[in-house]
Design a protein around this motif. Structure first.
Motif, PDB file in Angstrom:
ATOM      1  N   ALA A  64     116.505 -66.216  19.861  1.00  0.00           N
ATOM      2  CA  ALA A  64     116.951 -66.877  18.625  1.00  0.00           C
ATOM      3  C   ALA A  64     118.468 -66.823  18.486  1.00  0.00           C
ATOM      4  O   ALA A  64     119.094 -67.773  18.009  1.00  0.00           O
ATOM      5  N   ILE A  65     119.057 -65.711  18.906  1.00  0.00           N
ATOM      6  CA  ILE A  65     120.510 -65.574  18.828  1.00  0.00           C
ATOM      7  C   ILE A  65     121.194 -66.591  19.729  1.00  0.00           C
ATOM      8  O   ILE A  65     122.153 -67.266  19.331  1.00  0.00           O
ATOM      9  N   VAL A  66     120.686 -66.732  20.955  1.00  0.00           N
ATOM     10  CA  VAL A  66     121.313 -67.625  21.928  1.00  0.00           C
ATOM     11  C   VAL A  66     121.204 -69.085  21.503  1.00  0.00           C
ATOM     12  O   VAL A  66     122.059 -69.909  21.840  1.00  0.00           O
ATOM     13  N   GLU A  67     120.183 -69.410  20.729  1.00  0.00           N
ATOM     14  CA  GLU A  67     120.049 -70.784  20.220  1.00  0.00           C
ATOM     15  C   GLU A  67     121.241 -71.198  19.369  1.00  0.00           C
ATOM     16  O   GLU A  67     121.524 -72.394  19.216  1.00  0.00           O
ATOM     17  N   THR A  68     121.955 -70.210  18.816  1.00  0.00           N
ATOM     18  CA  THR A  68     123.101 -70.520  17.950  1.00  0.00           C
ATOM     19  C   THR A  68     124.426 -70.443  18.708  1.00  0.00           C
ATOM     20  O   THR A  68     125.489 -70.580  18.095  1.00  0.00           O
ATOM     21  N   VAL A  77     116.927 -65.422   9.668  1.00  0.00           N
ATOM     22  CA  VAL A  77     117.868 -66.059   8.737  1.00  0.00           C
ATOM     23  C   VAL A  77     118.724 -67.104   9.454  1.00  0.00           C
ATOM     24  O   VAL A  77     119.277 -68.011   8.810  1.00  0.00           O
ATOM     25  N   LEU A  78     118.818 -67.004  10.777  1.00  0.00           N
ATOM     26  CA  LEU A  78     119.649 -67.945  11.522  1.00  0.00           C
ATOM     27  C   LEU A  78     119.097 -69.365  11.462  1.00  0.00           C
ATOM     28  O   LEU A  78     119.840 -70.328  11.694  1.00  0.00           O
ATOM     29  N   SER A  79     117.827 -69.505  11.151  1.00  0.00           N
ATOM     30  CA  SER A  79     117.245 -70.852  11.047  1.00  0.00           C
ATOM     31  C   SER A  79     117.830 -71.621   9.863  1.00  0.00           C
ATOM     32  O   SER A  79     117.701 -72.839   9.787  1.00  0.00           O
ATOM     33  N   HIS A  80     118.479 -70.899   8.944  1.00  0.00           N
ATOM     34  CA  HIS A  80     119.071 -71.535   7.762  1.00  0.00           C
ATOM     35  C   HIS A  80     120.593 -71.632   7.861  1.00  0.00           C
ATOM     36  O   HIS A  80     121.245 -72.018   6.894  1.00  0.00           O
ATOM     37  N   VAL A  81     121.137 -71.265   9.026  1.00  0.00           N
ATOM     38  CA  VAL A  81     122.587 -71.270   9.211  1.00  0.00           C
ATOM     39  C   VAL A  81     123.008 -72.556   9.910  1.00  0.00           C
ATOM     40  O   VAL A  81     122.415 -72.952  10.917  1.00  0.00           O
ATOM     41  N   LEU A 109     129.515 -64.810  14.953  1.00  0.00           N
ATOM     42  CA  LEU A 109     128.270 -64.326  14.345  1.00  0.00           C
ATOM     43  C   LEU A 109     128.141 -62.840  14.615  1.00  0.00           C
ATOM     44  O   LEU A 109     128.250 -62.393  15.757  1.00  0.00           O
ATOM     45  N   ASP A 110     127.917 -62.058  13.551  1.00  0.00           N
ATOM     46  CA  ASP A 110     127.759 -60.610  13.642  1.00  0.00           C
ATOM     47  C   ASP A 110     126.304 -60.270  13.293  1.00  0.00           C
ATOM     48  O   ASP A 110     125.901 -60.352  12.129  1.00  0.00           O
ATOM     49  N   CYS A 111     125.528 -59.889  14.295  1.00  0.00           N
ATOM     50  CA  CYS A 111     124.099 -59.607  14.117  1.00  0.00           C
ATOM     51  C   CYS A 111     123.894 -58.114  13.845  1.00  0.00           C
ATOM     52  O   CYS A 111     124.196 -57.276  14.691  1.00  0.00           O
ATOM     53  N   GLY A 112     123.361 -57.783  12.680  1.00  0.00           N
ATOM     54  CA  GLY A 112     123.202 -56.383  12.315  1.00  0.00           C
ATOM     55  C   GLY A 112     124.548 -55.802  11.934  1.00  0.00           C
ATOM     56  O   GLY A 112     125.064 -54.899  12.582  1.00  0.00           O
ATOM     57  N   CYS A 113     125.137 -56.316  10.847  1.00  0.00           N
ATOM     58  CA  CYS A 113     126.561 -56.075  10.561  1.00  0.00           C
ATOM     59  C   CYS A 113     126.886 -54.670  10.082  1.00  0.00           C
ATOM     60  O   CYS A 113     128.050 -54.253  10.154  1.00  0.00           O
ATOM     61  N   GLY A 114     125.899 -53.909   9.579  1.00  0.00           N
ATOM     62  CA  GLY A 114     126.188 -52.538   9.156  1.00  0.00           C
ATOM     63  C   GLY A 114     127.257 -52.486   8.075  1.00  0.00           C
ATOM     64  O   GLY A 114     127.112 -53.068   6.999  1.00  0.00           O
ATOM     65  N   THR A 115     128.372 -51.794   8.355  1.00  0.00           N
ATOM     66  CA  THR A 115     129.471 -51.690   7.391  1.00  0.00           C
ATOM     67  C   THR A 115     130.318 -52.955   7.335  1.00  0.00           C
ATOM     68  O   THR A 115     131.190 -53.081   6.477  1.00  0.00           O
ATOM     69  N   GLY A 116     130.089 -53.867   8.294  1.00  0.00           N
ATOM     70  CA  GLY A 116     130.910 -55.069   8.376  1.00  0.00           C
ATOM     71  C   GLY A 116     132.127 -54.907   9.251  1.00  0.00           C
ATOM     72  O   GLY A 116     132.965 -55.811   9.342  1.00  0.00           O
ATOM     73  N   ILE A 117     132.245 -53.768   9.942  1.00  0.00           N
ATOM     74  CA  ILE A 117     133.451 -53.474  10.715  1.00  0.00           C
ATOM     75  C   ILE A 117     133.761 -54.548  11.753  1.00  0.00           C
ATOM     76  O   ILE A 117     134.912 -54.977  11.892  1.00  0.00           O
TER      77      ILE A 117
END
Length: 288
Positions: A237-241, A211-215, A156-164
């Motif tokens: 919320a991040i750690v829940e995933t 958005v993680l609630s829908h993942v 999981l990439d949170c705040g992906c920016g350019t996607g690097i």
């Protein structure tokens, strides 16, 4: 998404200018500023126009710790189209992470040579998104990702920016990558850069941590290169995933921010595995 730029002018001795730049950026990021660029006489800070408040910004610089520094500022809206054109015209120098990875500007005249320079060669067309690999935080995370065995792993990439970071994880063999960002430009740029590198990012979502609630499913490795305040707010919320035995890699903050982040991590059942510091920018690797 509309942005404004605040031009912060710092009047201080030359030897204190860089320290003041860093302290000022750290202070006003709490007012909602997302990124900063050094200028000859201070810094420019970028903030979503809907979140800008002159009063709020002023409140965060009134108690500036260096008393000899005089700070003034003015703010103007940024035209998205013109800002994008500026990014496209600027070619960044290749970023090398050890001998394993080179990240280069897709518009570089040396792109053809750079594409075969390292086992992992990644082209980035930065546009308006953050993260070409040059910033200390991005480079530290890329270096850490190169050490992972991603076989069968979900990322999981949170705040992906350019996607690097998503692209690096996929190039390192990750089975599945989900990325999200609150900025529409970043989501579009991640799609674009993934295609540019013939990489498939499985999910690229527009929105904040909600958005993680829908993942579906959990993740073995989570990366988040975001400022301290957003990390503190979003970490639960991040750690829940996060899968049991999984790893969280955080950056986007200074070393002085580590204690409060570790306190939050401890509340969530995470422990520190590794810490890396470059020019006061810090990366934390946390385990569950």
């Amino acid at each position: 998404m509309d942005y404004s730029v605040t031009h912060f002018k710092i009047e201080v001795s030359e030897e204190l200018m860089q320290v003041c730049r860093e302290l000022l950026a750290d202070s006003v990021c709490e007012a909602g500023y997302e990124s900063f660029v050094d200028t000859d006489d201070g810094i420019d800070g970028y903030i979503q126009t809907q979140y800008y408040s002159e009063e709020h910004t002023l409140a965060h610089i009134l108690d500036f710790p260096i008393e000899t520094a005089a700070i003034s500022f003015h703010t103007e809206e940024v035209e998205s189209q013109n800002w994008n054109e500026t990014y496209e015209k600027e070619v960044f120098d290749p970023i090398r992470v050890g001998s394993e990875c080179v990240i280069y500007d897709a518009a570089s005249p040396e792109a053809e040579t750079l594409a075969t320079e390292a086992p992992i060669s990644i082209a980035i067309d930065q546009k308006m998104a953050f993260g070409n690999g040059a910033h200390e935080t991005t480079k530290m995370i890329v270096g850490k990702l190169l050490q992972f065995d991603f076989a069968g792993k979900r990322v999981l990439d949170c705040g992906c920016g350019t996607g690097i970071l998503s692209i690096v994880a996929k190039c390192c063999g990750a089975e599945h990558v989900t990325a999200y960002d609150i900025d529409e430009w970043s989501v579009d740029n991640t799609h674009h850069n993934a295609a540019l590198n013939n990489v498939t990012i499985d999910e690229i979502l527009l929105g904040d941590v909600s958005v993680l609630s829908h993942v579906d499913g959990v993740f073995d490795v989570i990366v988040a290169n975001i400022n301290r305040n957003i990390l503190l707010a979003d970490l639960p919320a991040i750690v829940e995933t996060l899968n049991m035995g999984g790893t969280v890699i955080l950056s986007g903050f200074y070393e002085e921010d580590v204690p409060m982040l570790l306190e939050k991590a401890d509340e969530l059942g995470l422990h520190e595995v590794e810490r890396c510091v470059t020019n006061d920018w810090t990366m934390l690797v946390l385990g569950r």
